[in-house]
Write a protein that holds these residues in place. Structure first.
Motif, short mmCIF file in Angstrom:
data_model
loop_
_atom_site.label_atom_id
_atom_site.label_comp_id
_atom_site.label_asym_id
_atom_site.label_seq_id
_atom_site.Cartn_x
_atom_site.Cartn_y
_atom_site.Cartn_z
N ARG A 1 -9.51 5.47 0.65
CA ARG A 1 -8.22 6.06 0.29
C ARG A 1 -7.44 5.14 -0.65
O ARG A 1 -6.86 5.60 -1.64
CB ARG A 1 -7.39 6.35 1.54
CG ARG A 1 -7.87 7.53 2.35
CD ARG A 1 -6.98 7.77 3.58
NE ARG A 1 -5.63 8.15 3.20
CZ ARG A 1 -5.23 9.40 2.97
NH1 ARG A 1 -6.09 10.38 3.09
NH2 ARG A 1 -4.00 9.66 2.63
N GLU B 1 -6.37 6.03 -4.42
CA GLU B 1 -4.97 6.00 -4.82
C GLU B 1 -4.76 5.10 -6.03
O GLU B 1 -4.06 5.46 -6.98
CB GLU B 1 -4.09 5.53 -3.65
CG GLU B 1 -2.63 5.59 -3.99
CD GLU B 1 -1.75 5.87 -2.80
OE1 GLU B 1 -0.53 5.81 -2.98
OE2 GLU B 1 -2.27 6.15 -1.71
N ARG C 1 -1.54 12.51 -7.04
CA ARG C 1 -2.07 12.11 -5.73
C ARG C 1 -1.85 13.24 -4.75
O ARG C 1 -0.98 13.19 -3.90
CB ARG C 1 -1.40 10.82 -5.26
CG ARG C 1 -1.72 9.63 -6.16
CD ARG C 1 -0.97 8.41 -5.76
NE ARG C 1 0.47 8.66 -5.96
CZ ARG C 1 1.44 7.93 -5.44
NH1 ARG C 1 1.15 6.91 -4.69
NH2 ARG C 1 2.69 8.23 -5.67
#
Length: 171
Positions: A12, A16, A26
């Motif tokens: 993650r 990001e 996002r």
């Protein structure tokens, strides 16, 4: 090897960072797709991923799945394979973080993909790189054949195997 939750957190964070660097949105859909990818331990195509998202009641379009796979590929979170001998073979994906380098066995009958690791592969990679003064970053090795698994649901009977053998011998 990292725990699955820790691995997902790392994935993650990497996604990001990549989205921010490229000025991409996002979205919750992208992170839901990432979570589905990292919950799997198989090789999947985009349609299988889309169907899995639908079964879990995630409202994502096919285009979002395909686009997100491209983003995940670009930032090194998935690997893409073309297991097949023709241009019509589907692209298959697998998660890449937390995975040791491995090779594949692909059954030409049931199309299952099996992974295997052999320390000699790393030795070959190192020796070839040294001998040819080449910095090998990764490798891909795929063996094609027929599995002998009794659960091979599309395994041909002996008659169809003989026809296939004669056809291959003629080529």
């Amino acid at each position: 090897m990292q725990e699955p939750q820790s691995l997902l957190a790392t994935a993650r964070a990497k996604l990001e960072k990549s989205l921010l660097a490229k000025g991409l949105r996002r979205s919750g859909e992208r992170f839901a797709i990432l979570e589905e990818v990292y919950s799997r331990n198989d090789h999947f195509d985009a349609e299988e991923l889309f169907q899995a998202m639908q079964q879990k009641s995630y409202r994502v379009s096919r285009a979002t799945v395909y686009n997100t796979l491209d983003v995940l590929l670009d930032c090194g979170l998935v690997r893409k394979h073309r297991f097949g001998e023709d241009d019509n073979s589907k692209s298959r994906y697998e998660k890449s973080l937390g995975r040791q380098q491995h090779a594949h066995l692909v059954c030409t009958v049931c199309h299952r993909v099996k992974e295997f690791c052999d320390p000699r592969l790393h030795l070959i990679q190192t020796n070839v790189g040294n001998a040819l003064q080449f910095e090998v970053e990764s490798h891909s090795l795929v063996f094609y054949g027929q599995c002998t698994d009794d659960s091979c649901e599309t395994k041909p009977n002996e008659a169809t195997q003989e026809v296939a053998k004669r056809r291959n011998d003629a080529i």
